[in-house]
Scaffold this active site. Sequence first.
Site, mmCIF file in Angstrom:
data_model
loop_
_atom_site.group_PDB
_atom_site.id
_atom_site.type_symbol
_atom_site.label_atom_id
_atom_site.label_comp_id
_atom_site.label_asym_id
_atom_site.label_seq_id
_atom_site.Cartn_x
_atom_site.Cartn_y
_atom_site.Cartn_z
ATOM 1 N N TRP A 25 15.113 -30.801 101.980
ATOM 2 C CA TRP A 25 16.162 -30.929 103.001
ATOM 3 C C TRP A 25 16.172 -29.720 103.921
ATOM 4 O O TRP A 25 16.732 -29.770 105.008
ATOM 5 C CB TRP A 25 17.533 -31.131 102.350
ATOM 6 C CG TRP A 25 18.124 -29.937 101.631
ATOM 7 C CD1 TRP A 25 17.464 -29.116 100.769
ATOM 8 C CD2 TRP A 25 19.467 -29.456 101.717
ATOM 9 N NE1 TRP A 25 18.322 -28.149 100.287
ATOM 10 C CE2 TRP A 25 19.563 -28.334 100.855
ATOM 11 C CE3 TRP A 25 20.601 -29.851 102.422
ATOM 12 C CZ2 TRP A 25 20.749 -27.604 100.679
ATOM 13 C CZ3 TRP A 25 21.777 -29.121 102.240
ATOM 14 C CH2 TRP A 25 21.853 -28.023 101.388
ATOM 15 N N ASP A 26 15.538 -28.644 103.489
ATOM 16 C CA ASP A 26 15.424 -27.450 104.331
ATOM 17 C C ASP A 26 14.941 -27.858 105.725
ATOM 18 O O ASP A 26 15.366 -27.302 106.737
ATOM 19 C CB ASP A 26 14.389 -26.460 103.763
ATOM 20 C CG ASP A 26 14.581 -26.136 102.298
ATOM 21 O OD1 ASP A 26 15.051 -27.015 101.565
ATOM 22 O OD2 ASP A 26 14.241 -25.028 101.887
ATOM 23 N N GLU A 46 22.683 -26.017 92.575
ATOM 24 C CA GLU A 46 21.870 -26.587 91.496
ATOM 25 C C GLU A 46 22.147 -25.970 90.126
ATOM 26 O O GLU A 46 21.495 -26.333 89.141
ATOM 27 C CB GLU A 46 20.380 -26.467 91.863
ATOM 28 C CG GLU A 46 20.026 -27.328 93.076
ATOM 29 C CD GLU A 46 18.692 -26.970 93.723
ATOM 30 O OE1 GLU A 46 18.151 -25.880 93.441
ATOM 31 O OE2 GLU A 46 18.190 -27.783 94.531
ATOM 32 N N GLN A 53 24.516 -21.667 95.634
ATOM 33 C CA GLN A 53 24.350 -21.561 97.097
ATOM 34 C C GLN A 53 25.432 -22.410 97.759
ATOM 35 O O GLN A 53 26.049 -23.239 97.090
ATOM 36 C CB GLN A 53 22.964 -22.070 97.505
ATOM 37 C CG GLN A 53 22.738 -23.546 97.237
ATOM 38 C CD GLN A 53 21.272 -23.933 97.297
ATOM 39 O OE1 GLN A 53 20.559 -23.834 96.300
ATOM 40 N NE2 GLN A 53 20.811 -24.377 98.450
HETATM 41 O O1 IFM Z 1 15.879 -27.006 99.097
HETATM 42 C C1 IFM Z 1 16.017 -25.822 98.385
HETATM 43 C C2 IFM Z 1 17.185 -25.988 97.444
HETATM 44 O O2 IFM Z 1 18.378 -26.166 98.144
HETATM 45 C C3 IFM Z 1 17.306 -24.780 96.549
HETATM 46 N N1 IFM Z 1 16.082 -24.556 95.827
HETATM 47 C C4 IFM Z 1 14.942 -24.354 96.692
HETATM 48 C C5 IFM Z 1 14.746 -25.524 97.651
HETATM 49 C C6 IFM Z 1 13.594 -25.221 98.621
HETATM 50 O O3 IFM Z 1 13.943 -24.201 99.488
#
Ligand code: IFM
Length: 666
Positions: A343-344, A483, A595
């Site tokens: 999703w980045d 997460e 996050q």
């Molecule tokens: O997409 C991110 C996720 O939000 C957190 N872990 C790493 C991924 C890749 O940057």
Amino acid sequence: MKTLFEEYTEEKDWLLKDVGWKKDLQPIRESQFTLGNGYLGIRGIFEELPLEASPGTYIAGIFDEISSQVSELVNLPNPVDFRFTVEGHKLDPVAMDFQEHHRVLNLKQAVLVRQSHYRDRLKRNYDYQSLRLVSMDRKNIGLMRVSLTALDQDCVVDITSSIDFSADNGGILSEGRKRLYRIREVGQREGFDYLIVQTLEKKHTIVYWSGLVLETEGKRKVVPEHVLRLRFKKNTPMEFTRIFCLKHCPATEDLRQCRDEAYAVFRQAFDAGAEETLDSHVRTWQGLWKRADVRIRNAGDDVQTNLRFNIYHMLISGNCDNGFSSVGARTLSGEGYRGHVFWDAEIFILPFFLFNFPEIARSMLLYRWNRLDKARELAKATGYRGARFAWESADTGSEETPEWARDVDGTITRIHTHQMEYHIVADVAYALMQYYAMTGDEDFMRQYGYEMLFETARFWASLIRFDKDGQKCGIEHVIGPDEFHVDVNNNAFTNLMARWNLRAAEKMYYRLRGEGTLFEPLAKKISLRQEEPETWRKMAEGIKFNLGRNRMIEQFDGFFKLKEIIPEKTNQNGLPLIPEGLSARDLEKTQLVKQADVLMLLFLLQAEFPEDVKAANYIYYIDRTVHKSSLSPSIHAIMAAAVHDLRRAYDFFNISLHADIANLYR
Ligand code: IFM
């Protein structure tokens, strides 16, 4: 006359500098000094390939795998390989001392230059300078120039200049290193070298061509040899320039055709000459910066340069290839996350392109559209309808999340993101509608957009479950952006992004239906039933969302009952530390947040929330968030600014700018 190095190191606020050689910093410097043009990315390695260098040469969208392992961005043979040995003494930062060493990435011109002063064991000195670029206007072309001057004596120098085949991929944890290509052909034509490699399973063919020119004392000649011995005169620079070409051909067995097509591209650049290659590259970059530069008045210290460093890295990762590729979480700067697209891409990267280069944003959306069938398959295979985009996507759009990863405390943990981090589906739809709002591109909507929007809404409609009373509905067994908390119910971010997706689809459904002619073919194509938008509406209306009287949003059901821990200590970069004694497994029992999650929601759907809700949640969640993802500080900077906490907004802004420069997220 200016030296190679001086020519590119005069501009203030545009230079990323590295002074002195520190072996430990080699991997991070290689990533930071990556050169690229969206199609091709080459890590900022030293030409000498010192011990433990990690060459990385990637073409956007070229993934491969070894029998059913996770697909990886293929690390291709490395065209940056140039070595000098002076009478048995190899010029190399590990084998020999630097008296002085400077490397500078000129962000304005996207040129990497270097000046090193070598001294051998006999105390003889050499001036080494180099310049490198990956052309922005000729996407297949790179240029490398190395100049060596013996400062104390005439000497005999052995030179090896080749394409380095040792490049391989790191693999996921237990998989071990592997080479994902094999060599099909090596040869020469008219004094130029070629190499053809093919990836193992997908049979992508990549053709390399390169030509080397030696210039000294005003004379120039093409050098066909890879290994040569030359006599250097004291104080007389010997300058070598290599122009190289990397060209991907679609899976084919006609190697001759690929080779010849690539040769034509190579010869065009080679015949135009190094100076023209350099000039046109620099001119193209001027145009990019004209559109994308952001200037900060009275910016302190390195803020302006750091900001440009971040913009530079986006500029070298955006590609307009009709959705053949998209931007991976680590772009083309290395193998982090195996080059996968998360999703980045849509939520964190696409807005930059949308406002500066909407054609690249369009291509990124096409990347998803091209994989819509896979997303439909994935939805079906997991028991849902509509389209479910993979949490980690590579070339085909299949789910590529590995089973295991290293957790924040270094332990190995099983990953569940691909099973439960559903919000990716709404993130794609959100980006699509951002694009539409910004560009008004009706054609895009008609050809691709409506279909993606309806199919994503359908996915939510098949995931959301109504309670027995048929009034309220929700989503269970979810992972939100945070997460640390796996398998939770009614994550506010996911529920409201789903609601947003359903509402957008409903609105656009009636709009399209009103337009008549276009509606029918699409409705037929995806068997859209008349009652579906009404279901979307009901679900959007009934979806659970815990907004308390105190204006607090509960991150998910039961979050407020978890153990309350407020980190007190911060690290040297100002980021909160997880209190000692807590293992990764303990985190899910606490209110510590990995996050931005609720704050992510307040940012993306900012128009839906009044200022007092933003302020209350900002104060609560900012204290509990430990920013274990580089995606977090920037959102906190924005939210801090939104609630007028300007001091912290600036601090978070700076942390975001430093994330890669100071390697905060190694
Ligand atoms: O997409 C991110 C996720 O939000 C957190 N872990 C790493 C991924 C890749 O940057």
